[in-house]
Structure formats: structure tokens, C-alpha cells
Design a protein around this motif. Structure first.
Motif, PDB file in Angstrom:
ATOM      1  N   LYS A  27       0.855  -1.197   0.000  1.00  0.00           N
ATOM      2  CA  LYS A  27       0.000   0.000   0.000  1.00  0.00           C
ATOM      3  C   LYS A  27       0.885   1.240   0.000  1.00  0.00           C
ATOM      4  O   LYS A  27       1.815   1.355   0.798  1.00  0.00           O
ATOM      5  CB  LYS A  27      -0.917  -0.003   1.221  1.00  0.00           C
ATOM      6  N   SER A  28       0.631   2.136  -0.937  1.00  0.00           N
ATOM      7  CA  SER A  28       1.391   3.374  -1.040  1.00  0.00           C
ATOM      8  C   SER A  28       0.434   4.513  -1.372  1.00  0.00           C
ATOM      9  O   SER A  28      -0.196   4.510  -2.428  1.00  0.00           O
ATOM     10  CB  SER A  28       2.460   3.246  -2.131  1.00  0.00           C
ATOM     11  N   LYS A  29       0.323   5.461  -0.459  1.00  0.00           N
ATOM     12  CA  LYS A  29      -0.553   6.626  -0.655  1.00  0.00           C
ATOM     13  C   LYS A  29      -1.975   6.200  -1.010  1.00  0.00           C
ATOM     14  O   LYS A  29      -2.610   6.749  -1.918  1.00  0.00           O
ATOM     15  CB  LYS A  29       0.011   7.549  -1.736  1.00  0.00           C
ATOM     16  N   GLY A  30      -2.430   5.161  -0.343  1.00  0.00           N
ATOM     17  CA  GLY A  30      -3.819   4.736  -0.505  1.00  0.00           C
ATOM     18  C   GLY A  30      -4.088   3.793  -1.654  1.00  0.00           C
ATOM     19  O   GLY A  30      -5.207   3.324  -1.823  1.00  0.00           O
ATOM     20  N   SER A  31      -3.061   3.482  -2.491  1.00  0.00           N
ATOM     21  CA  SER A  31      -3.280   2.523  -3.580  1.00  0.00           C
ATOM     22  C   SER A  31      -2.228   1.413  -3.499  1.00  0.00           C
ATOM     23  O   SER A  31      -1.208   1.547  -2.825  1.00  0.00           O
ATOM     24  CB  SER A  31      -3.219   3.225  -4.939  1.00  0.00           C
ATOM     25  N   TRP A  32      -2.486   0.333  -4.211  1.00  0.00           N
ATOM     26  CA  TRP A  32      -1.585  -0.820  -4.176  1.00  0.00           C
ATOM     27  C   TRP A  32      -0.631  -0.772  -5.360  1.00  0.00           C
ATOM     28  O   TRP A  32      -1.061  -0.571  -6.501  1.00  0.00           O
ATOM     29  CB  TRP A  32      -2.388  -2.123  -4.191  1.00  0.00           C
ATOM     30  N   ILE A  33       0.668  -0.968  -5.096  1.00  0.00           N
ATOM     31  CA  ILE A  33       1.682  -0.967  -6.158  1.00  0.00           C
ATOM     32  C   ILE A  33       2.505  -2.258  -6.069  1.00  0.00           C
ATOM     33  O   ILE A  33       2.533  -2.925  -5.031  1.00  0.00           O
ATOM     34  CB  ILE A  33       2.622   0.263  -6.053  1.00  0.00           C
ATOM     35  N   ASN A  34       3.181  -2.586  -7.167  1.00  0.00           N
ATOM     36  CA  ASN A  34       4.034  -3.781  -7.181  1.00  0.00           C
ATOM     37  C   ASN A  34       5.116  -3.680  -6.119  1.00  0.00           C
ATOM     38  O   ASN A  34       5.669  -2.603  -5.874  1.00  0.00           O
ATOM     39  CB  ASN A  34       4.724  -3.926  -8.549  1.00  0.00           C
ATOM     40  N   ALA A  35       5.452  -4.812  -5.522  1.00  0.00           N
ATOM     41  CA  ALA A  35       6.554  -4.871  -4.564  1.00  0.00           C
ATOM     42  C   ALA A  35       7.407  -6.103  -4.864  1.00  0.00           C
ATOM     43  O   ALA A  35       6.915  -7.092  -5.422  1.00  0.00           O
ATOM     44  CB  ALA A  35       6.021  -4.946  -3.147  1.00  0.00           C
TER      45      ALA A  35
END
Length: 227
Positions: free
Chosen positions: A132-140
Motif C-alpha cells: 500500500k502506497s498513498k492509498g493505492s496498491w503498487i508492485n513490490a
């Protein structure tokens, strides 16, 4: 003798991660999230792995949401799944940066048929990880966070052992990404997995930062994998 396609499909169908995760991380399982993913994955492996030949192992990090996180096929977005592999996916349309490099390299290798007859691609953590980054989901990536790596480490060793049991050549393993190689080297030493490691630049890194020298990296991959 059970063929490789059936073994890989069985492995994918049984993939599940029930371990701990740090806060703000989540694992996505494409085979549970979309019935068509399961269907196209099976079609892919029946098409290209319908034999019992030994393959070399090309190892990624973990699937992205737009590549194998949708198609169930490593480094393969829906565009290349259809245009190169001849398998259409109706429920999703994805473009994935790493897939562009991998399939340009496969074209120079000879063809998808020639490449997949020699090479098995997968990851030590074979499911997509997002944060979770700034309220949205990004690849990790599995190594982005120390606590994350510690949580998934045993699962990764178990997954690598299962990949190897498919009749994979362990005399030399080909690792995509230098940081990835550092971590896989630790796992390999701990669990005695691979005799030799050859490190190749990650397709995403090449596409984003070295696109002008792309041919050099394609040549490097082919020289390593064909020797």
C-alpha cells in the motif's frame, strides 16, 4: 512418465501463501482471482512443456500485477500471450515492461517453441506481492522490506525446491537482477540448491534504463542460455 506440463500446472494450482506478512503488504494469487488465468496458464504449459525434457532455470523476482499476476505465465502479458504464444485472454488486457524485453529476446533465440523447449522461467516467490502506497496498491519485490523477506523466506526455499523437482538443471541457474541474485545466493547456500549462478540484468531495468543498449543485453542473455 508424467510430463512437465502436468507437473507445472499441478504446482500452480496448489500455490497458496498462508504465512505472515508485514502491515501494508498483500499477496495476490492470479489462479484464485480469475478463472480464465487458470485456463490460459494450462493452455500455455500444455503447448510448450508437453514433454519430459530437462530445462535450464531462468529465475525472476516475483510476478508483477500486469504480467504473470494476470496471465499466470512468467514475464508474459496478455499482448505477448496472444501475439507470440497464440493464446488469447478475453477477461484482461495488459502491457508489462519486462515482457517486452523477454519476448524480444525469445524472438532472437529462435521462437517461443525453441526457447521454452530449453528454458523454464519462474520465481522464488511465485505469486504477486503488492504494498500500500498513498492509498493505492503498487508492485513490490520480496526483498523490498527486511521483515517481508524474513516472513517469506521459508516459503521461497520450499518453492525453489519444488521448481527443481520438476526436472530442472541445477548445475547452473540464471538469475534476473543483481539484487535478486544476492538473496537467492543466500537461499542457495542455506538449502544447497544450485551449483553455479549466472547473473543477468533484470528485463525491467534494461527496458527502463538501458533501452539504447538493449541489443547488447539480448545478446548477453542468449550467449548465457545457449552455451
Amino acid at each position: 512418465m508424467e510430463n512437465l506440463a502436468d507437473k507445472i500446472i499441478e504446482f500452480n494450482k496448489n500455490l497458496t501463501y498462508n504465512g505472515k506478512l508485514p502491515e501494508d503488504f498483500m499477496v495476490l494469487n492470479p489462479y484464485l482471482d480469475n478463472p480464465e488465468t487458470l485456463e490460459v496458464m494450462q493452455r500455455f504449459y500444455h503447448k510448450f512443456y508437453n514433454d519430459s525434457l530437462q530445462r535450464k532455470f531462468l529465475v525472476g523476482i516475483n510476478p508483477s500485477r500486469h504480467g504473470a499476476g494476470v496471465t499466470g505465465v512468467p514475464f508474459t502479458d496478455t499482448k505477448r500471450l496472444e501475439s507470440v504464444c497464440g493464446i488469447a485472454m478475453n477477461s484482461a488486457r495488459t502491457h508489462e515492461v519486462s515482457s517486452v524485453f523477454v519476448y524480444d529476446m525469445i524472438a532472437e533465440y529462435g521462437s517461443a517453441e525453441a526457447f521454452y523447449k530449453d528454458i523454464y522461467i519462474n520465481s522464488p516467490f511465485p505469486l504477486a506481492i503488492v504494498r500500500k502506497s498513498k492509498g493505492s496498491w503498487i508492485n513490490a519485490n520480496y526483498y523490498d522490506d527486511k521483515a517481508l523477506f524474513n516472513d517469506v523466506k521459508d516459503f521461497m526455499i520450499d518453492s525453489l525446491k519444488k521448481h527443481i523437482s520438476l526436472n530442472i538443471d541445477t548445475s547452473e541457474v540464471f538469475i534476473m537482477g543483481k539484487k535478486n541474485a544476492d538473496f537467492i545466493s543466500k537461499l542457495s547456500q542455506e538449502a544447497d540448491l544450485f551449483k553455479k549462478m549466472t547473473v543477468l540484468e533484470h528485463p525491467r531495468y534494461i527496458q527502463q534504463y538501458k533501452s539504447k543498449e538493449k541489443q547488447l543485453y539480448i545478446d548477453k542473455y542468449i550467449l548465457a542460455l545457449k552455451k
